[in-house]
Design a protein around this motif. Structure first.
Motif, PDB file in Angstrom:
ATOM      1  N   GLY B  63       2.328  78.848  17.017  1.00  0.00           N
ATOM      2  CA  GLY B  63       2.374  79.251  18.428  1.00  0.00           C
ATOM      3  C   GLY B  63       3.253  80.470  18.639  1.00  0.00           C
ATOM      4  N   ALA B 476      -8.014  71.954  28.077  1.00  0.00           N
ATOM      5  CA  ALA B 476      -6.952  72.958  27.929  1.00  0.00           C
ATOM      6  C   ALA B 476      -5.998  72.566  26.803  1.00  0.00           C
ATOM      7  CB  ALA B 476      -6.192  73.111  29.244  1.00  0.00           C
ATOM      8  N   ARG B 479      -7.542  72.984  23.237  1.00  0.00           N
ATOM      9  CA  ARG B 479      -7.578  74.411  22.894  1.00  0.00           C
ATOM     10  C   ARG B 479      -6.200  74.896  22.432  1.00  0.00           C
ATOM     11  NH1 ARG B 479      -7.612  80.053  24.448  1.00  0.00           N
ATOM     12  NH2 ARG B 479      -5.936  79.819  25.958  1.00  0.00           N
ATOM     13  N   ARG B 480      -5.170  74.551  23.178  1.00  0.00           N
ATOM     14  CA  ARG B 480      -3.825  75.013  22.829  1.00  0.00           C
ATOM     15  C   ARG B 480      -3.335  74.360  21.536  1.00  0.00           C
ATOM     16  NH1 ARG B 480      -2.929  75.219  28.682  1.00  0.00           N
ATOM     17  NH2 ARG B 480      -2.092  73.106  28.691  1.00  0.00           N
ATOM     18  N   LEU B 483      -4.805  76.183  18.670  1.00  0.00           N
ATOM     19  CA  LEU B 483      -4.109  77.472  18.537  1.00  0.00           C
ATOM     20  C   LEU B 483      -2.756  77.279  17.857  1.00  0.00           C
ATOM     21  CD1 LEU B 483      -4.516  79.334  21.983  1.00  0.00           C
ATOM     22  CD2 LEU B 483      -5.567  79.942  19.803  1.00  0.00           C
ATOM     23  N   VAL B 489      -9.513  79.373  17.035  1.00  0.00           N
ATOM     24  CA  VAL B 489      -9.322  80.081  18.296  1.00  0.00           C
ATOM     25  C   VAL B 489     -10.561  79.834  19.143  1.00  0.00           C
ATOM     26  CG1 VAL B 489      -8.632  82.249  19.384  1.00  0.00           C
ATOM     27  CG2 VAL B 489      -8.127  81.875  16.961  1.00  0.00           C
ATOM     28  N   LEU B 490     -10.416  78.897  20.089  1.00  0.00           N
ATOM     29  CA  LEU B 490     -11.499  78.606  21.038  1.00  0.00           C
ATOM     30  C   LEU B 490     -11.161  79.257  22.360  1.00  0.00           C
ATOM     31  CD1 LEU B 490     -12.349  74.791  20.836  1.00  0.00           C
ATOM     32  CD2 LEU B 490     -13.363  76.725  19.630  1.00  0.00           C
TER      33      LEU B 490
END
Lengths: 546, 546
Positions: B63, B476, B479-480, B483, B489-490
């Motif tokens: 991150g 959400a 997705r994070r 990442l 990476v969506l």
């Protein structure tokens, strides 16, 4: 997956499945990218070498019509039905563009603010092309966005050294400062803030104040940002900003006002080449307190002159006006302890444009727009749910969309970061000083040449001269003649109602012998033009006699 | 000349005169440029290879905070007093950016309109960096400006195949057409016109009409140009243009209106994802004949949907409105005979944005703005005496300043020209078709996966889905999480009031196994999140019990 062959990329197109033989060497990124790039880069370098030999000078001979024909002949069909293959296409087109280049690495290519790039910067730029980070969201540029934030902060501190940021870091050793500041921020911050917020100015929250800069495509975009922020500041109090600039200001100031829907700038005459404080005061008096943005110039395009920034800021402040300084050309003097005094007062501007693709030796583009406090960038805040949704920003994903008016954006900062690290401040200063010294040397040579008139001692690295007494047609004609013949790229400047030659020296390797050759070339072209004209006149007289 | 050593560029800085040992390898251009670049490019390729291995996936794990720390640690001081040297700087910074990249060449990096560049394009781009032509005047880019004119004409003919130019050339074999046309022009023209004038639209004279295009930094700048030309057309008849767009339009339409000082766009709801002719008609009726610009989209950012262009143009024409089509994403379907029908009606637009840094596989930037008649570009005409003085233009030097709102400008067209020549129309079509086919395949996979809901059959190469029934926080969060872990990476899209995952496939090499891996990864992350939440709830219940 259905099998589509990629015609034209490979000698043999075996119609393989994705991932098959036909795909090897297709992409620049990923684990296989470097191996794919290696032979293609070899082809490019060979074509560049061949093109330079074929050109044999600062630009191709023949003028626009002939160059155009040669490029068309070499290029062939722009979009053939079946591709020519990567090697053949690179060889033909890179070769044609190199053979037909006005190459600023050639000492006699010295017309414009058009610099020869450093090899280290051009090499770094390959990584930007291969990895293709896009600077509009963190998840397209995780590391590149950090690097951009670091470089922008550092360059902004160079412009605004007096302004203490929220992180307390000032001066040139900023990375160490930034890391200290981050440790600091870590101690201060609760969950939800993160390391990056202390580096990038967050346009939503204004967090991370202190000097900051945005990367731009050049001085034109940076000047536009200066006008835009002034427009928004005036609107915030219900007014319309009036731009006030000298007659010496860059044309992009006028074009930006037009683009932004503002009234045309109020132009203050600059008979001595610079915007004078008294004249500015009179112009601002005439606005009777309406919101105004003064645009001053640190390094004009025509002569390299630097407006008296400190005095202009004083006058502007006295009238409640904002100041934007276009230091696209002169800004990099800040690297030099010996020369930075020429920009005294720059640090008191509200915003500053400066380019590293002029003095700075970067491939285009490498522009910057600096402000003393990142909070000033807030009017650029912009939301697009797919790029910077509030819940993502709150969860710690940096919001980058307010860092530019562009969306997709190349990481131009990478080559800049590599260059600054490679050369250091002292190395950059050395190149700037060397280039400015060459201009003084050329000016002395011109001043000592019979028949030539020097406009003024160079303020930066621009030397302006003409035939004694002036002759506009001769100046324009000699410039075009040297271009047509591929002998030299000289610029032109209209000053005081007359036309002058302009030599913008940006090549730090220019040697005394190059400068002497340039002066001799112009002398000979003048002589030839004068003789030719005399012959033509004689012919006319003879014709009349006959 | 005084001797300034260039500290940091060389192991030994012998304080040589200009041209001495210390200067060898400094510049990327000139005869010595390729030799200077060769070893540095080797360093870059090695650092790219090492960085990809270190990253070991589509993006770095950890991150923003952790990536930021790693970059800072690797980068060191941004502007050290003494340089680290070219090799060390390239190794450290290129390595850090590669290790911290979200690399679109990795199949699981598929969030945005962020493409993996072709190796041939990235290699060609090196020549742009090394020679550094600047596209604002002929004498900075003699050959590159010819090439740009050729490519712009050709791509404009691809968009507007029906419109016959002054040169009578249409269709895809344009270069041959252009050469014929030039021979033609030579016959027609008197002294003072030249070959190039027949290729570049001359914004001063309007010479060289027929389809033409400008190079832009992307869809955002191209959309801005579409709005700007409409603004000027309305002003010419004393009016103010009103922009009308669908709710599905790109955010840059709104930002451009703001920048240009126009009223905010009138937004037409798009409940079915596209701008509907009936709804547009109602909106235009409401404007009661005031000048309007309709902005339609061929490939929305969220779903890839294509507005019904032909019908929209019909409605707009019926109301006397202009039409700009943002085909930044979908435009390259024109290369494919099988797919170009999806853009039916595009050719009737007044202007079109399209990018080759999405489908087109160019490194950023490679945007275009096309018009059916180059004379439409006249409002961009702009004069700066040092770049395009009237006497120079009359003497045959092409006037390039009206070709962009930027001044200094990189020749982004070179990589495009090399790619088109290398792959040909068929090669480009193959890549476009392959990419769109992969999206259909992923959609089928998603539709067949229990627990997932597919938004719609993909219109281009975007696949949108979510957990059955929808759960915004879960979408959400997953997705994070992907990442943070560096797994994928969506993207995300807000549609119909709910949040969806968005996979934008732009990698033509994506394999069925990659697509299966992507679906599995999302499934696992969902499962994990649901279990975690259940555990957390249980803990809360236990805590309440305690």
């Amino acid at each position: 997956m259905s099998a589509f062959t990629v015609d034209g990329l490979h000698e043999t197109a075996p119609g393989a499945e994705a991932g098959g033989e036909a795909d090897v060497g297709l992409l620049a990124g990923g684990g296989g990218g470097p191996a794919a790039l290696r032979p293609l880069l070899g082809t490019v370098l060979a074509a560049l070498e061949r093109g330079a030999v074929e050109r044999g000078g600062p630009l191709p001979a023949g003028g626009p019509r002939e160059v155009s024909w040669r490029v068309r002949a070499a290029a062939g069909a722009v979009l053939p039905e079946v591709g020519a293959g990567a090697g053949a296409a690179l060889d033909a087109l890179v070769g044609a563009v190199a053979a037909g280049a006005a190459d600023p690495a050639e000492p006699l290519c010295a017309a414009h603010l058009h610099c020869p790039p450093l090899a280290v910067a051009a090499a770094a730029d390959v990584a930007a092309s291969a990895l293709n980070p896009s600077m509009d969201s963190w998840d397209q540029a995780p590391a590149a966005s950090t690097l951009e934030a670091m470089v922008c902060r550092e360059l902004a501190r160079l412009v605004f050294p007096d302004v203490e940021g929220a992180d307390g870091a000032a001066g040139t050793d900023g990375a160490a400062g930034a890391i200290d500041a981050e440790a600091d921020a870590g101690a201060r911050s609760g969950p939800g803030t993160d390391a990056l917020a202390d580096t990038y100015t967050d346009t939503k929250t204004g967090a991370g104040a202190g000097p900051d800069a945005l990367v731009t495509s050049g001085g034109t975009e940076a000047n536009q940002l200066g006008l835009l922020l002034a427009r928004q500041a005036a609107r915030a109090v219900g007014g319309q900003v009036r731009v006030v600039c000298g007659a010496n200001a860059h044309h992009s100031v006028h074009r930006s006002a037009w683009l932004l829907g503002l009234a045309p700038p109020l132009v203050v005459p600059t008979p001595r080449g610079v915007l004078e404080p008294e004249a500015l005061g009179v112009a601002l008096d005439g606005l009777e307190g309406a919101p105004a943005l003064v645009v001053a110039t640190a390094g004009t395009t025509d002569t390299g002159d630097v407006d008296p920034l400190a005095e202009l800021v004083g006058v502007a402040r006295g009238h409640g006006a904002r100041v934007h300084v276009d230091a696209a050309y002169g800004g990099p003097l800040l690297f030099s302890e010996r020369l930075r005094g020429r920009l005294a007062g720059l640090r008191w501007a509200d915003s500053v444009s400066f380019d590293l693709h002029k003095l700075g030796w970067q491939p285009v583009a490498a522009g910057f727009f600096a402000v003393p406090d990142g909070a000033a960038l807030r009017p650029l805040e912009h939301c697009a749910d797919y790029l910077n949704a509030d819940d993502d920003t709150e969860a710690g994903l940096p919001d980058l969309l307010g860092r530019s008016l562009r969306t997709t954006r190349r990481p131009d900062v990478l080559k800049v970061a590599v260059t600054l690290r490679a050369l250091g401040r002292a190395g950059m200063a050395g190149l700037v000083e060397r280039t400015c010294a060459a201009a003084v040397q050329l000016a002395e040579l011109v001043a000592g040449t019979e028949g030539f008139e020097l406009y003024a001692r160079p303020a930066l690295s621009t030397v302006v001269f003409r035939p004694v007494g002036g002759d506009d047609a001769l100046v324009a004609g000699v410039r075009r003649r040297l271009l047509e013949r591929g002998q030299a790229v000289l610029g032109r400047a209209s000053l005081g109602g007359g036309l002058w030659w302009k030599v913008t020296l940006l090549n730090p390797l220019v040697a005394p012998s190059d400068l002497a050759a340039l002066v001799k070339l112009v002398e000979e072209a003048v002589e030839e033009a004068v003789v030719k004209e005399a012959v033509a006149e004689e012919a006319v007289v003879e014709g009349a006699d006959a």
